[in-house]
Design a protein around this motif. Sequence first.
Motif, PDB file in Angstrom:
ATOM      1  N   VAL A  17       0.925  -1.097  -0.047  1.00 14.53           N
ATOM      2  CA  VAL A  17       0.210  -0.071  -0.006  1.00 14.53           C
ATOM      3  C   VAL A  17       1.009   1.319   0.111  1.00 14.53           C
ATOM      4  O   VAL A  17       0.514   2.181  -0.770  1.00 14.53           O
ATOM      5  CB  VAL A  17      -0.955  -0.104   1.017  1.00 14.53           C
ATOM      6  CG1 VAL A  17      -0.434  -0.222   2.485  1.00 14.53           C
ATOM      7  CG2 VAL A  17      -1.673   1.182   1.138  1.00 14.53           C
TER       8      VAL A  17
ATOM      9  N   TRP B 270       2.312   1.797  -3.284  1.00 14.92           N
ATOM     10  CA  TRP B 270       1.238   2.238  -4.026  1.00 14.92           C
ATOM     11  C   TRP B 270       0.980   3.737  -3.950  1.00 14.92           C
ATOM     12  O   TRP B 270       0.862   4.457  -5.009  1.00 14.92           O
ATOM     13  CB  TRP B 270      -0.007   1.636  -3.860  1.00 14.92           C
ATOM     14  CG  TRP B 270      -1.356   1.878  -4.613  1.00 14.92           C
ATOM     15  CD1 TRP B 270      -1.763   1.236  -5.959  1.00 14.92           C
ATOM     16  CD2 TRP B 270      -2.324   2.746  -4.660  1.00 14.92           C
ATOM     17  NE1 TRP B 270      -2.661   1.787  -6.534  1.00 14.92           N
ATOM     18  CE2 TRP B 270      -3.065   2.709  -5.825  1.00 14.92           C
ATOM     19  CE3 TRP B 270      -2.443   3.804  -3.507  1.00 14.92           C
ATOM     20  CZ2 TRP B 270      -4.266   3.544  -5.705  1.00 14.92           C
ATOM     21  CZ3 TRP B 270      -3.685   4.249  -3.508  1.00 14.92           C
ATOM     22  CH2 TRP B 270      -4.557   4.231  -4.717  1.00 14.92           C
TER      23      TRP B 270
ATOM     24  N   TYR C 113      -7.492   3.026  -3.444  1.00  8.16           N
ATOM     25  CA  TYR C 113      -6.772   1.844  -2.914  1.00  8.16           C
ATOM     26  C   TYR C 113      -7.637   0.701  -2.880  1.00  8.16           C
ATOM     27  O   TYR C 113      -8.825   0.620  -2.194  1.00  8.16           O
ATOM     28  CB  TYR C 113      -5.728   1.877  -1.632  1.00  8.16           C
ATOM     29  CG  TYR C 113      -4.870   0.825  -1.260  1.00  8.16           C
ATOM     30  CD1 TYR C 113      -3.735   0.719  -2.453  1.00  8.16           C
ATOM     31  CD2 TYR C 113      -5.202  -0.308  -0.613  1.00  8.16           C
ATOM     32  CE1 TYR C 113      -3.008  -0.572  -2.466  1.00  8.16           C
ATOM     33  CE2 TYR C 113      -4.199  -1.480  -0.623  1.00  8.16           C
ATOM     34  CZ  TYR C 113      -3.302  -1.457  -1.424  1.00  8.16           C
ATOM     35  OH  TYR C 113      -2.104  -2.592  -1.310  1.00  8.16           O
TER      36      TYR C 113
END
Lengths: 249, 398, 116
Positions: free
Chosen positions: B263, B266, B329
């Motif tokens: 995450v 990202w 996300y």
Amino acid sequence: MTMDRRTVLGLGGAIAAGVALAPGLHLFAAPANSTSPDSGSAQPGKRWGMLIDTTRCSSDCTACLSACRTENNVPLYGDPDRDIHWIRKVELRDQNRRQLPVNLPVLCNHCENPPCVHVCPTAASFVRHDGLVLIDKHRCIGCRYCIIACPYKARSLVFYKTKPPRDANPNVPIRAAGVVEKCTFCAHRLDEGKMPACVEACAKADKNAMIFGDLNDPNSEIHQRLLKEKTQTIRADLGLKPHVHYKGI
Amino acid sequence: MLSEYSAIEGRSPGYWKLFAALGGLVLMGAAAFLYVEHHGHAVTGMNNQIVWGLPHVFAISLLVMASGALNMGSMSTVFAVKQFEQFGRFSAFLSIALLIGGLAVLMLDLGRPDNMLLPMVYMNFRSMFTWNVFLYTGFMTLCILYLWTMFEYKQYKKFVGTAAFGWRLVLTTGTGSIFGVIQGREVFGSAITAPTFVAISLTSGTALGILLLFFTFRFTRRELDDRLIFGMRNAMIFFLMLVAYLLVVEKFTRFYDPASYDVEMWILTGPWAWLYWLGVWGVGVVVPLALLFNRRIGNSVRGVLTASGYVVAGAFCFVAHTLLAGQSYPFDLFPGYTITSVFQDGQAGTYMPTLWELMLGLGGVGISGLIYLLGIRFFRMLPARGEAPKGWELPWNP
Amino acid sequence: MKSPTSLAGRLSRTSFLILVLFVAWIATPFSVQADPPQPEKAVRGPCVRDAEWMRRNHMDFLKHKREETVREGIAVKSESFLSCAGCHTSRERFCDRCHAYAAVSPNCFECHQYPK
């Protein structure tokens, strides 16, 4: 100054009430079971749950999805980002591609500790005595915080104004634009002693991949199978204690 | 040393032009509200993955700045920096104006705005939103009392001002916690989020205060001692470094946890990385710090104003990034698996705001602006002259 | 003061007259439509509660029932919203006639379907 003090007291009360209610969140007393023949009631001791046997679920079958849409008058707008999905089929592949893909339906998990209920400002989302997580749409203000909080993407906002379909099921209201909705485990059918529509459709399609019943009843099929078979829940690490169990992932 | 307070005249064509412009924004916002209300939220860019969009970015930015706008008052009342006492009224009033604008947008974007009073009737005390209802009303009450004590009962000012200062810290913690206590979304689970919101409110509130003070004084042809602006500049530099510190600590703690690698990578390289690097860091921290530390630019009023503009824009970017990247996300239903479905499972959400959302958000800005314009016209909010004591020297200059 | 010939006096009298005329104009439709509404008679009876009581309290009754049904899961079929249609066959001729007359617009039917 009074106004100010009241606010402070309110906040103190809020903290106190939050702490007191946190473990169980039972705001209503258990209802007395009506003996009248035409009343169906949520039974306080029950815990409805589902077991999905993914080994029996095939990629080409969508019986549960269409049964859900017909039963609950869930419209399909043809706008993929905003369509309402009470239940959806998901395909899993492990990232190393060492196993065959797994197909399974994902729906509201009716958690024991539902984060959507925790964040709802008006308590429109609530847990019923029998463990169902439901939305009181009369009370929903459409703030969408529950959609943010739910890790299963089980909730949808009603983005469009909807008209009831021609052959609508009158037992389930359609939803006004701007409220949030999700799977109810067909609460209206459970109250009549019937199984949820998806479970019925799955059995009718001769798959029998969905087992539904009372987790607290030691004689129920779901209770027995959960004891014997190796199952798991989605994102058990979050501590939400979901009531939808999966086998074969 | 303190000069008298006076209301502005508010008869110049400039005032009325500004009034008309802000009124236009409010009307646009009202039109957008009615349109969205009539057609449902499908006419916005929001969808089932990104349910909070541009209106919420506007609303939360305004709310964050509302708590930050109290800085100047707190500086004198709580921290005894007497030079800023003259801006106490301005500061508390600006807080109220921004709070109303922000809350209006939040309310008008509800899916069922007709039910907007239900949170007052039924309360779920576990919800961060219910807490915020109390925090916002309490803050508003305290600000009004604070204003009142500054006008009439100076003996209670210290008490109420200190309470308001404490309250605004809790308030912004509450706002930040909306995005900090959600475990279901990978990006919304950091304990540093709430303190970062507090830091952002400190920078953006000070920056907005600088801008508004300077231009209000300029347009009403009042004197404003440059040293006051430079004093606020120094505070802003400190707050900016606090923001930078918290942003770094957040990434540091997250990157220490292998479960967050995906995450966090990202965030740093994904589709919203541009907003993070250019908006949150570039516009929000690096550029203003570089400007303010530059000996020539940092010591000119124009340079400080430019930096303040960047800081306000940066706060907006920060809120936008927190909300939009956080919601985009993909849900990680089955860690270790790739997942596909007709409901965009396993895909990052996409969001393209529509004009209606922009209009609604700007409507909130218009409301805040109108309240400010009317307030300084009808009440003695501003000192007739912004003076600094004779012989006062700033302890530090770039 | 003998005759209020001042400009202010004349203005205030004129504006008062205009106000009276305006209120009369606004109120006209109410005074004209004085006939009470005629909701359709029930095809069978009796109602779940006394008819006179229902006339006054059906809204609170329905609201109470909705709270019980939705939140506590006590669904009494004979008292459900859907059962109204067993005796009052048409929403338009039963519910809507009175609601239109009383100028109330409950939003029940935004979501609920009145069985045909």
